[in-house]
Design a protein around this motif. Sequence first.
Motif, PDB file in Angstrom:
ATOM      1  N   GLU A   1      36.058  34.278  34.735  1.00 37.53           N
ATOM      2  CA  GLU A   1      37.018  34.413  35.708  1.00 37.53           C
ATOM      3  C   GLU A   1      37.002  33.328  36.852  1.00 37.53           C
ATOM      4  O   GLU A   1      37.944  32.539  37.440  1.00 37.53           O
TER       5      GLU A   1
ATOM      6  N   LEU B   1      39.333  43.961  51.519  1.00 40.72           N
ATOM      7  CA  LEU B   1      40.544  44.425  50.852  1.00 40.72           C
ATOM      8  C   LEU B   1      41.088  45.603  51.878  1.00 40.72           C
ATOM      9  O   LEU B   1      42.342  45.646  52.118  1.00 40.72           O
TER      10      LEU B   1
ATOM     11  N   ASP C   1      41.733  39.847  44.745  1.00 39.22           N
ATOM     12  CA  ASP C   1      41.214  41.445  44.312  1.00 39.22           C
ATOM     13  C   ASP C   1      39.749  41.219  44.883  1.00 39.22           C
ATOM     14  O   ASP C   1      39.229  40.469  45.156  1.00 39.22           O
ATOM     15  N   ARG C   2      39.276  42.333  44.123  1.00 38.86           N
ATOM     16  CA  ARG C   2      37.732  42.548  44.212  1.00 38.86           C
ATOM     17  C   ARG C   2      36.983  41.420  43.550  1.00 38.86           C
ATOM     18  O   ARG C   2      36.084  40.747  44.033  1.00 38.86           O
ATOM     19  N   THR C   3      37.412  40.828  42.381  1.00 40.20           N
ATOM     20  CA  THR C   3      36.894  39.963  41.531  1.00 40.20           C
ATOM     21  C   THR C   3      36.663  38.570  42.412  1.00 40.20           C
ATOM     22  O   THR C   3      35.861  37.983  42.498  1.00 40.20           O
TER      23      THR C   3
END
Lengths: 189, 189
Positions: B182, A139, A146-148
């Motif tokens: 996800e 990041l 994103d983080r996920t």
Amino acid sequence: MRQNPARRTALLDAAIEVLAREGSRGLTLRAMDAEAAVPKGTASNYFPHRAELLAQVMRRILERLAPEEAALADTMSEKPDSALVVTLLKQLLERTRADRASHLALLELRLEATRRPELHAELTRFMAEQLEANIGFHLGAGLPGDRTGVVLIYLGMLGLIVDDLTVPDLLAPYSTDTLIEELSQRVLR
Amino acid sequence: MRQNPARRTALLDAAIEVLAREGSRGLTLRAMDAEAAVPKGTASNYFPHRAELLAQVMRRILERLAPEEAALADTMSEKPDSALVVTLLKQLLERTRADRASHLALLELRLEATRRPELHAELTRFMAEQLEANIGFHLGAGLPGDRTGVVLIYLGMLGLIVDDLTVPDLLAPYSTDTLIEELSQRVLR
């Protein structure tokens, strides 16, 4: 007893070879002495406690598997786009393949950790720090996702590395390069 | 010597427990006898050759980790959409958690296969058949996603299962349910 850092590292590297080749039960102090070609009793002077030995082996493995700083800086001079993520992941797989012993030894330590609570706590703490550092790096560098997404990439790469080390022909029909490209493209958003 | 199938299965189940608890080096015929609570020498009558024992343990593990047919048919009566994929993946993780020994033993066999060419060939063949069957099942049921997507799901779930078994707290901040949702949403297209 006098201890010297180079010899300590050589003993830890010997432990990694023995772990990869013989499994955690085969990792004895005597086997470390033999592998490092040092006098009998040397390893037991450096590592009187098995828990501490395993913790140090773990740290040495993570050190060996980390990218070389100058090489990483060179890679990171490129534009932080999805192609750069793919490059980084391919380099990760290359490092694993170039040092199979380290990753096989880490898998042995994961299994040994299910039997040793103190190693389990240490391994969890170290892996969590590493994962957090990976996410921060990704990041912070402005790489896409994103983080996920970074966690999903981590999980996919872990699966790919486990297969690549233990049943490499399984993925032969799919090409690991293509799998890495598709994983990044689909998961990062 | 007379052999009986129930006893053979009990010995293989004992081997799985010993493998998970002690690693591949701890898997001796004597340990199997003790774990199965049968007279000494029983395991050696059933499994005179270690290669054949390991191959049979592998098959028994895959049998134990497969979904129960009626339960699977019940699940598959739903509409084949991405929610159903998520349900199937959560059930896979639940089966692994309910039978940790089988999956830990399978990880031990993966590592042992790096040392034993004949086990390596057998394991590769079996895992390839399983992966191909998974892909065929997924596409045949009309579930969303292409062949590459199913392979990426397989790799992500392998990584998740390895972490869940060996360093479960690592993923605690992310919730395995969310990660599964996800993963499916992003990878299947």
